[in-house]
Structure formats: structure tokens, C-alpha cells
Design a protein around this motif. Sequence first.
Motif, PDB file in Angstrom:
ATOM      1  N   ALA A  95       6.413  -7.728  82.234  1.00 53.60           N
ATOM      2  CA  ALA A  95       6.087  -7.110  83.518  1.00 53.60           C
ATOM      3  C   ALA A  95       5.802  -8.171  84.582  1.00 53.60           C
ATOM      4  O   ALA A  95       6.176  -8.011  85.751  1.00 53.60           O
ATOM      5  CB  ALA A  95       4.879  -6.188  83.360  1.00 53.60           C
ATOM      6  N   MET A  96       5.157  -9.265  84.206  1.00 49.34           N
ATOM      7  CA  MET A  96       4.857 -10.327  85.166  1.00 49.34           C
ATOM      8  C   MET A  96       6.129 -11.014  85.643  1.00 49.34           C
ATOM      9  O   MET A  96       6.259 -11.361  86.823  1.00 49.34           O
ATOM     10  CB  MET A  96       3.898 -11.345  84.539  1.00 49.34           C
ATOM     11  CG  MET A  96       2.501 -10.804  84.300  1.00 49.34           C
ATOM     12  SD  MET A  96       1.414 -11.996  83.500  1.00 49.34           S
ATOM     13  CE  MET A  96       1.140 -13.155  84.838  1.00 49.34           C
ATOM     14  N   VAL A  97       7.069 -11.218  84.727  1.00 49.00           N
ATOM     15  CA  VAL A  97       8.343 -11.823  85.129  1.00 49.00           C
ATOM     16  C   VAL A  97       9.048 -10.920  86.136  1.00 49.00           C
ATOM     17  O   VAL A  97       9.568 -11.380  87.155  1.00 49.00           O
ATOM     18  CB  VAL A  97       9.234 -12.072  83.896  1.00 49.00           C
ATOM     19  CG1 VAL A  97      10.635 -12.490  84.321  1.00 49.00           C
ATOM     20  CG2 VAL A  97       8.610 -13.139  83.004  1.00 49.00           C
ATOM     21  N   LEU A  98       9.070  -9.611  85.857  1.00 47.90           N
ATOM     22  CA  LEU A  98       9.701  -8.663  86.775  1.00 47.90           C
ATOM     23  C   LEU A  98       9.016  -8.706  88.137  1.00 47.90           C
ATOM     24  O   LEU A  98       9.677  -8.654  89.183  1.00 47.90           O
ATOM     25  CB  LEU A  98       9.644  -7.260  86.188  1.00 47.90           C
ATOM     26  CG  LEU A  98      10.339  -6.141  86.967  1.00 47.90           C
ATOM     27  CD1 LEU A  98      10.861  -5.083  86.005  1.00 47.90           C
ATOM     28  CD2 LEU A  98       9.406  -5.487  87.980  1.00 47.90           C
ATOM     29  N   ALA A  99       7.691  -8.783  88.122  1.00 42.09           N
ATOM     30  CA  ALA A  99       6.924  -8.747  89.374  1.00 42.09           C
ATOM     31  C   ALA A  99       6.923 -10.075  90.112  1.00 42.09           C
ATOM     32  O   ALA A  99       6.416 -10.156  91.230  1.00 42.09           O
ATOM     33  CB  ALA A  99       5.488  -8.327  89.085  1.00 42.09           C
ATOM     34  N   SER A 100       7.481 -11.118  89.514  1.00 40.63           N
ATOM     35  CA  SER A 100       7.429 -12.431  90.156  1.00 40.63           C
ATOM     36  C   SER A 100       8.316 -12.520  91.398  1.00 40.63           C
ATOM     37  O   SER A 100       8.107 -13.370  92.262  1.00 40.63           O
ATOM     38  CB  SER A 100       7.830 -13.522  89.158  1.00 40.63           C
ATOM     39  OG  SER A 100       9.172 -13.341  88.730  1.00 40.63           O
ATOM     40  N   GLY A 101       9.301 -11.634  91.490  1.00 40.75           N
ATOM     41  CA  GLY A 101      10.131 -11.587  92.687  1.00 40.75           C
ATOM     42  C   GLY A 101       9.618 -10.536  93.653  1.00 40.75           C
ATOM     43  O   GLY A 101       8.526  -9.995  93.488  1.00 40.75           O
ATOM     44  N   PRO A 102      10.402 -10.223  94.687  1.00 45.17           N
ATOM     45  CA  PRO A 102       9.992  -9.153  95.605  1.00 45.17           C
ATOM     46  C   PRO A 102       9.854  -7.824  94.868  1.00 45.17           C
ATOM     47  O   PRO A 102      10.705  -7.463  94.051  1.00 45.17           O
ATOM     48  CB  PRO A 102      11.148  -9.108  96.619  1.00 45.17           C
ATOM     49  CG  PRO A 102      11.791 -10.457  96.540  1.00 45.17           C
ATOM     50  CD  PRO A 102      11.655 -10.876  95.108  1.00 45.17           C
ATOM     51  N   THR A 103       8.774  -7.110  95.124  1.00 42.08           N
ATOM     52  CA  THR A 103       8.532  -5.822  94.481  1.00 42.08           C
ATOM     53  C   THR A 103       7.990  -4.832  95.509  1.00 42.08           C
ATOM     54  O   THR A 103       7.657  -5.206  96.633  1.00 42.08           O
ATOM     55  CB  THR A 103       7.499  -5.938  93.340  1.00 42.08           C
ATOM     56  OG1 THR A 103       6.210  -6.167  93.918  1.00 42.08           O
ATOM     57  CG2 THR A 103       7.831  -7.056  92.378  1.00 42.08           C
ATOM     58  N   ASP A 104       7.850  -3.592  95.082  1.00 46.14           N
ATOM     59  CA  ASP A 104       7.300  -2.554  95.967  1.00 46.14           C
ATOM     60  C   ASP A 104       5.798  -2.400  95.784  1.00 46.14           C
ATOM     61  O   ASP A 104       5.271  -1.294  95.823  1.00 46.14           O
ATOM     62  CB  ASP A 104       8.007  -1.219  95.724  1.00 46.14           C
ATOM     63  CG  ASP A 104       7.851  -0.743  94.288  1.00 46.14           C
ATOM     64  OD1 ASP A 104       7.475  -1.562  93.425  1.00 46.14           O
ATOM     65  OD2 ASP A 104       8.116   0.445  94.030  1.00 46.14           O
ATOM     66  N   VAL A 105       5.097  -3.531  95.604  1.00 44.49           N
ATOM     67  CA  VAL A 105       3.665  -3.492  95.359  1.00 44.49           C
ATOM     68  C   VAL A 105       2.903  -2.814  96.499  1.00 44.49           C
ATOM     69  O   VAL A 105       1.859  -2.189  96.282  1.00 44.49           O
ATOM     70  CB  VAL A 105       3.112  -4.915  95.098  1.00 44.49           C
ATOM     71  CG1 VAL A 105       3.264  -5.796  96.328  1.00 44.49           C
ATOM     72  CG2 VAL A 105       1.650  -4.865  94.672  1.00 44.49           C
ATOM     73  N   GLU A 106       3.430  -2.932  97.716  1.00 46.82           N
ATOM     74  CA  GLU A 106       2.744  -2.358  98.875  1.00 46.82           C
ATOM     75  C   GLU A 106       3.781  -1.723  99.819  1.00 46.82           C
ATOM     76  O   GLU A 106       3.665  -1.785 101.041  1.00 46.82           O
ATOM     77  CB  GLU A 106       1.970  -3.470  99.599  1.00 46.82           C
ATOM     78  CG  GLU A 106       0.754  -3.008 100.373  1.00 46.82           C
ATOM     79  CD  GLU A 106      -0.144  -4.156 100.812  1.00 46.82           C
ATOM     80  OE1 GLU A 106      -0.798  -4.036 101.859  1.00 46.82           O
ATOM     81  OE2 GLU A 106      -0.197  -5.187 100.086  1.00 46.82           O
ATOM     82  N   TYR A 107       4.807  -1.097  99.192  1.00 49.97           N
ATOM     83  CA  TYR A 107       5.934  -0.573  99.972  1.00 49.97           C
ATOM     84  C   TYR A 107       6.456   0.693  99.309  1.00 49.97           C
ATOM     85  O   TYR A 107       6.566   0.776  98.080  1.00 49.97           O
ATOM     86  CB  TYR A 107       7.033  -1.630 100.032  1.00 49.97           C
ATOM     87  CG  TYR A 107       8.227  -1.251 100.880  1.00 49.97           C
ATOM     88  CD1 TYR A 107       8.182  -1.334 102.258  1.00 49.97           C
ATOM     89  CD2 TYR A 107       9.416  -0.824 100.283  1.00 49.97           C
ATOM     90  CE1 TYR A 107       9.282  -1.000 103.043  1.00 49.97           C
ATOM     91  CE2 TYR A 107      10.518  -0.486 101.047  1.00 49.97           C
ATOM     92  CZ  TYR A 107      10.451  -0.577 102.432  1.00 49.97           C
ATOM     93  OH  TYR A 107      11.540  -0.241 103.189  1.00 49.97           O
ATOM     94  N   ASP A 108       6.776   1.690 100.132  1.00 51.10           N
ATOM     95  CA  ASP A 108       7.320   2.957  99.645  1.00 51.10           C
ATOM     96  C   ASP A 108       8.830   2.964  99.867  1.00 51.10           C
ATOM     97  O   ASP A 108       9.307   3.028 101.007  1.00 51.10           O
ATOM     98  CB  ASP A 108       6.673   4.128 100.389  1.00 51.10           C
ATOM     99  CG  ASP A 108       7.071   5.483  99.818  1.00 51.10           C
ATOM    100  OD1 ASP A 108       8.125   5.562  99.148  1.00 51.10           O
ATOM    101  OD2 ASP A 108       6.334   6.452 100.036  1.00 51.10           O
ATOM    102  N   LEU A 109       9.596   2.877  98.783  1.00 48.90           N
ATOM    103  CA  LEU A 109      11.042   2.838  98.889  1.00 48.90           C
ATOM    104  C   LEU A 109      11.613   4.148  99.428  1.00 48.90           C
ATOM    105  O   LEU A 109      12.685   4.167 100.036  1.00 48.90           O
ATOM    106  CB  LEU A 109      11.655   2.530  97.519  1.00 48.90           C
ATOM    107  CG  LEU A 109      11.447   1.088  97.021  1.00 48.90           C
ATOM    108  CD1 LEU A 109      11.820   0.985  95.550  1.00 48.90           C
ATOM    109  CD2 LEU A 109      12.263   0.106  97.846  1.00 48.90           C
TER     110      LEU A 109
END
Length: 432
Positions: A95-109
Amino acid sequence: MDDARRLTPRIDALLDDERLAPASERLGRGFVREVVRQVVARVRSGSLAARDALDAVLAELPSAPTSLRPIINATGVIVHTNLGRAPLSASALEAMVLASGPTDVEYDLESGQRAPRGRRPLATLLRAVPEAEAAHVVNNNAAALALVAAALAPGLEIVVSRGELVEIGDGFRLPELLESAGAKLREVGTTNRTHLSDYERAIGTSTALVLKIHPSNFTISGFVSSVPVRALKTLGLPVVYDVGSGLLAPEPLLPDEPDVATALRQGADLVTASGDKLLGGPQAGLLFGRSELVHRIRRHPLARAMRVDKLTLAALEATVCGPDSPVTSFLRAGLDGLERRAALMAESLRASRIDVVVVASEAAVGGGGAPGVVVPSVALSLPRIFAERLRHTTPAVVGRVAGDRCLVDLRTVPPSDDEALKANIMICATTQ
């Protein structure tokens, strides 16, 4: 006679050697240059022959650009603070590897607009603890308590039992932590006994909340008493319970260790816990409880300074909803399995004429969790000198010394590390 140190190679000449090209690409030229510089300094001091400089550089280059070294924890302490507490699960690492790039941590797709930070990881925490109305995550449990004090009791009193005002790691003390966040402490009771009437007499117009703290790293037995959450709830003030070690639900093997769900059912308005102890996740401070209190904490200015990054949120979510963490696996490992692993390793090591015997051992939870609880275990007993030698292998192996023997406790060693552990022991047997 010529001084052999005159043959000291130039740093740039070593750095340009084609055999270092893969390392420069993997680790970065600056990182490799620093290792080369250190090796050249050893040549100049006379502690290393010039002809061995390149081999020394290759031997000292790590597999990743960090000075932190991997360790096999063979101490028998499941949550070892000095070794980084909880080792993460494979799913958390993924999960950390996946999250290491741009993610929707604070964004609604869906809407293309900004969204509440970490909303889905927080929803996962709430599904794991349905007794909580809301949850929040900060960078460790000390931060959670400091934020509680700053948001809920600025300039006001927090009533707490004198016997629960503990000192945590590295000399930090909870009373000083809470007072530094702007609260005033009103201590009640004595070291060994506190009664509900002690709290009742202390409560006044300046009292903001009642705090209950689960003691870390020690137990008090004998003539003792403390007030349970249910009774504290009758005082008519918010009750905050720091359960400490991070169990979200009861653990049958640790019946006396408090957990978040039970604390909330018993009436706590807010519960704090660590993410990197018995939960088995990344370092984090977890807050669960009433929506109104969590909202006040989340909107306090210090919450921004204490927030966690997307990697922590990803690892935390994977730990909560994924397979058992290594900490859980270590705790629940059966003695039969540990004995079989130890017997197989010992047989192989004895074939190489190594002095090794399988012995019963006593492991511990560690990290302030379940103080005083002994977890039966199994260890390989080796000559004492192995304790030092194993610390210098790759990966380093940290055991513990008992009398004149080095104990390598298998409860805290994942089975996947058995071959590496055995190989390192064999290397140490030939070390002079």
C-alpha cells in the motif's frame, strides 16, 4: 622504505570505476561518493591497503540509499521500540508503494474537487471500531494526547490519577507533555490507590475533562485500586482514555490489556492509542470517539502540524483491513511450530560443529504493551560471543544475553528469515 599510503587512489578515479556504475545508478552518485571518501580515508590512515579500496567500497555499499540497516529481531521482544516497533505487513508495504506516487488522498475523482484528507482510511478505522462516531490520526500517541489537551483543555484543568502519570520513552513525561500543550493538571489519589471520591472532590468550574491513562512498561500489584471508565463517566465530564498499545478490539491472549472498542462501550468519550504497537501498523496516534470532540481536535491549529502523510494513511488502512500483521503473527505463534523450526536449525548448525542447543525462552510484548506478561517461547542458545558477532552480519541479528549464552528467540523471527538467520550464525562460527 616507501609508504604504501602513497598509493592511495583518488576519489574520482575510484568513483569512475565501471564496477561502481550499477551502484551509482541505484543509490545515486553522491551517496556512493561518500562511501568512497570514507574508504579512501581508511587507506590514508593506514588501516586499509590501497589495493583493497575498491573491494571495501563494494562491500560497504548498501542495497538502498539509507544508513538504516535491516535487522532480524531475535530478542523475543515483539514490539521493540529500539528496533522501530512494529514491522509492517506485506500488504502495508504494498500500500505504501502504491501511495508513493500521486494519489487521491485529498481529492475526489468523481467531482474533481478537493475532498477531506484520508477519508477512506478513516472510514476503514471506523468500520473496525463501530463504537466510535468519528476518528482522527496524528503522528504518534504522544501527539494525540497533546492535541487533546490543546483542543479540549486550554488553560483549564485535566483531572488524572497520580498513579497514572507515567514517564514514557527517552525521559519524556506525560505531565510535562500535557502542560506544555496548555492544560493544567489536577492530580488525585495516591501512587497505588485512587477512588471515585478523589475525582469528585477535585472537579470544579475550571475542570475540562477527566483523563485515564493505561500505565506503560510497569505494573503495580498488592494494595492497589483504580477507577474504571464506567464510574468516571458518572462525573458528568468528558472522559478521555489513553489505552496506549493500540488494540482496537479485545485480544484473548492479553485479557488485561485495554482496547479501543471496549473503552468506548464502557463510556469513554474519546480514546487514544498507538498505531505501531499491538495494532502492528505504522507510527501513528489514533483518536476515536464522539464526533463533536473529534471535530474540535481536527480543527485545532496544531492538528495541521501533527498530521500524518499519505504513506502512513495507506499503511494504516492496509494493516487494519488486511491479513494479520507480523506483530499479531508473532504473538499468536504456537510453541509447537517454534520448536520445530528451532530443532531443524539446531540440527543443521550442529552438523557444522556449532555449539547450539534449543532452550525454552520467555518473550515479552514490549512497547509498553501488556507489562509483566510473559509469552512462552523457544530460542537457540549459542556461546555468548555470538551476540556481538551477529550484530555485525547482514542483515544484523540482535538477540539477547542470558548468563554466558546468547539467546536467539524465534518468536520474533518470521519463518521467512530462518535461512538468513542460520547462514549468519554459520558465518559467525568462522569469525575470529
